[in-house]
Design an enzyme around this catalytic site. Structure first.
Site, short mmCIF file in Angstrom:
data_model
loop_
_atom_site.label_atom_id
_atom_site.label_comp_id
_atom_site.label_asym_id
_atom_site.label_seq_id
_atom_site.Cartn_x
_atom_site.Cartn_y
_atom_site.Cartn_z
N CYS A 1 11.82 65.41 68.66
CA CYS A 1 10.98 64.34 69.22
C CYS A 1 11.68 63.46 70.26
O CYS A 1 11.29 63.43 71.42
CB CYS A 1 10.47 63.44 68.10
SG CYS A 1 9.61 64.32 66.78
N HIS B 1 9.17 56.31 69.54
CA HIS B 1 10.33 57.05 69.03
C HIS B 1 11.49 57.12 70.02
O HIS B 1 12.17 58.14 70.13
CB HIS B 1 9.93 58.46 68.58
CG HIS B 1 10.88 59.02 67.56
ND1 HIS B 1 10.83 60.31 67.09
CD2 HIS B 1 11.93 58.45 66.90
CE1 HIS B 1 11.78 60.52 66.21
NE2 HIS B 1 12.46 59.39 66.07
#
Length: 569
Positions: free
Chosen positions: A93, A149
């Site tokens: 991610c 993130h």
């Protein structure tokens, strides 16, 4: 006394001429205002940009790649646009998101290792200029909805400090789709839904995040004038990352899938497909569509243990095999020259930075030191891509290959280091690339993912530490050519070493206990203050204290004056 006689006709002509000139000036002013209004209403030549990033969608998990999962919206948008069939991202991610935001490889941002964890004092380095910052400089209104993130340990790391005018979404890598809570271990649980730089308690209605994020995105479209200012919308869905949660009505469609994880995963993809259908309708309803570029991308490969499928590619999420880094991607736009085509040119997630900034009529400064290329002509017109190679990564911390050595790397490279490089048709891997099985669709016919339909299991205690594949001829990585073409291996090892010389130190700090949400009102959020922030806070406190003390002194003096007057009286 002299009376100046003026002919009536001359006097009237003067009055009429002055009146006419005043009328003309008003007419001109009104016409100028109308022209200015028309200028405001004229559509900008800069296209609106909608970037949709989905989480953990496997290479096969879209209808047009042969999946049993129904994705009519994605299939239609891709068929009417350009399918990216040689498109690469990162295996996890944070790495993919950092490269999208900066146009730079991980080795140049210090994020070479793993992901940015919630408890780490770490974020996308502040010295890096971001994609929304460049688009904002070009006149765009910039909005982010969804998963960030990229770190949040201090305020300067937050999306609204990195170029976005607005932000609604989550800061962490995953969490509950309904409650928006996330635990990072015992006693480390907190709420993770933000509006701007504050917890979004009031906006939270317990909605499933895919639905909630889509509604927010549509609200942004509805409240912006597409004819006055170009818009950049970064919609980063939480789906289809674990935990596997989905409204029950979507599960009904996949009763025939016995594997529960695959069934839930398929339902989540269908919900996502429906959300993008609603978003596309909103683009048309509010007047954006004809001047919009839509980019769709997964952030990494699917995770078979969580229902994802990368078949027929090898490996999975978190690996440098093709199944971890080759992604579902397409571009849909009325502005494309060659619609309904496939782009087989090499494209990497770092390329979106220069491509979209250039498309948005922004500027690319030399000091940005980009690793990405402008690939718009390759996508839109089918021209050759300027990209000839991809550094998938060099991770100097991950050195688990027991048989890796300088000797195995011909004295050019320590093959214990986890690294991967693509040059033209060739792909080189060193170290431990990760889980290496092929997981075909039959695997999901079982209730549990226990049986393996594969031809190879690599035993790391006695396996290789270097591989070479011709990806064009062998996209499934079944035939290792490292022994057959040692000269190619050596050339690519030299290239790896050259890249490594440009790398910055790895940023992967230890866990900071101050990150615990219990110290922040039960919310995941910034906890770290640098010297400047502490100094500013001290100054604010001192100012408040001084003002308060000054008022008390003034009141005391005022009281003393009144007493003195009474005494004198």
């Amino acid at each position: 006394m002299f009376i100046l006689w003026v002919p009536v006709s001359l006097f009237l002509s003067f009055i009429i001429s002055q009146t006419w000139s005043v009328q003309m000036s008003w007419d001109n002013w009104n016409a100028e205002l109308r022209n200015r209004g028309n200028e405001f209403d004229k559509p900008s030549s800069q296209p609106h940009i909608v970037f949709i990033l989905v989480d953990d969608q496997g290479f096969r998990d879209v209808g047009y790649h042969g999946s049993e999962i129904k994705t009519p919206t994605l299939d239609r948008l891709a068929a009417q646009g350009v399918k990216l069939e040689n498109y690469y991202v990162q295996p996890l991610c944070s790495p993919s998101r950092s490269q999208l935001m900066t146009g730079r490889y991980q080795i140049h941002t210090g994020l070479q290792h793993s992901i940015i964890r919630a408890t780490q004092p770490n974020c996308l380095p502040l010295e890096n200029v971001t994609l929304p910052q460049k688009l904002k400089q070009a006149g765009y209104s910039t909005h982010m909805v969804g998963k960030w993130h990229l770190g949040f340990y201090k305020r300067g790391c937050l999306p609204t400090q990195r170029g976005f005018d607005t932000f609604f979404g989550s800061l962490l890598g995953s969490g509950d789709y309904y409650s928006h809570y996330k635990c990072e271990g015992p006693g480390m649980c907190g709420y993770d839904l933000y509006e701007g730089e504050e917890a979004a308690w009031e906006q939270d209605r317990g909605l499933y995040s895919t639905v909630m994020f889509t509604r927010k995105a549509i609200s942004i479209l509805a409240n912006h004038n597409p004819r006055r200012q170009p818009l950049f919308l970064y919609l980063a869905y939480q789906a289809v990352h674990s935990p596997l949660q989905v409204p029950a009505r979507y599960l009904e469609r996949y009763k025939g899938i016995p594997n529960l994880h695959r069934r839930k995963y398929a339902a989540m993809v269908s919900c996502l497909d429906e959300a993008i259908h609603n978003l596309t309708l909103a683009l048309k309803r509010y007047g954006y569509y004809d001047n919009t570029v839509i980019v769709y991308s997964s952030d990494n490969g699917g995770q078979p243990l969580a229902g994802g499928s990368n078949w027929p590619l090898r490996g999975s999420k978190a690996t440098y095999w093709e199944g971890g880094i080759r992604a579902v991607g397409f571009v849909h736009s009325p502005l494309l020259v060659n619609k309904g085509t496939k782009c087989r040119s090499l494209v990497h997630i770092t390329d979106w930075f220069p491509t979209l900034v250039t498309l948005g009529e922004g500027t690319l400064d030399e000091d940005l030191s980009l690793d990405g290329y402008d690939v718009w002509e390759a996508i839109s017109e089918g021209r050759p891509s300027p990209r000839q190679d991809i550094l998938h990564n060099i991770d100097p911390i991950y050195i688990k290959a027991k048989n890796g050595s300088w000797k195995a790397g011909y004295g050019l490279w320590n093959t214990a280091i986890r690294a991967a490089l693509r040059v033209g048709h060739w792909k080189l891997l060193t170290g431990v690339p990760g889980y290496s099985d092929w997981v075909p669709p039959q695997t999901f016919s079982n209730q549990r993912l226990t049986n393996r339909y594969h031809n190879e299991r690599v035993r790391w205690d006695r396996g290789n530490s270097i591989w070479l594949f011709n990806i064009t001829a062998d996209p499934y990585e079944r035939v290792d050519l490292s022994q057959r073409y040692p000269h190619i291996v050596k050339k690519m090892l030299i290239r790896l070493a050259q890249y490594n010389r440009t790398a910055v130190p790895v940023r992967y700090p230890a866990k900071d206990l101050r990150s615990n949400p219990q110290y922040n009102g039960g919310v995941w959020g910034p906890w770290y203050k640098d010297e400047r922030e502490e100094q500013e806070e001290d100054e604010r406190y001192n100012t408040l204290f001084t003002n308060h003390l000054g008022k008390r002194r003034w009141k005391k003096k005022s009281k003393n004056r009144k007493l003195k007057r009474k005494v004198e009286e």
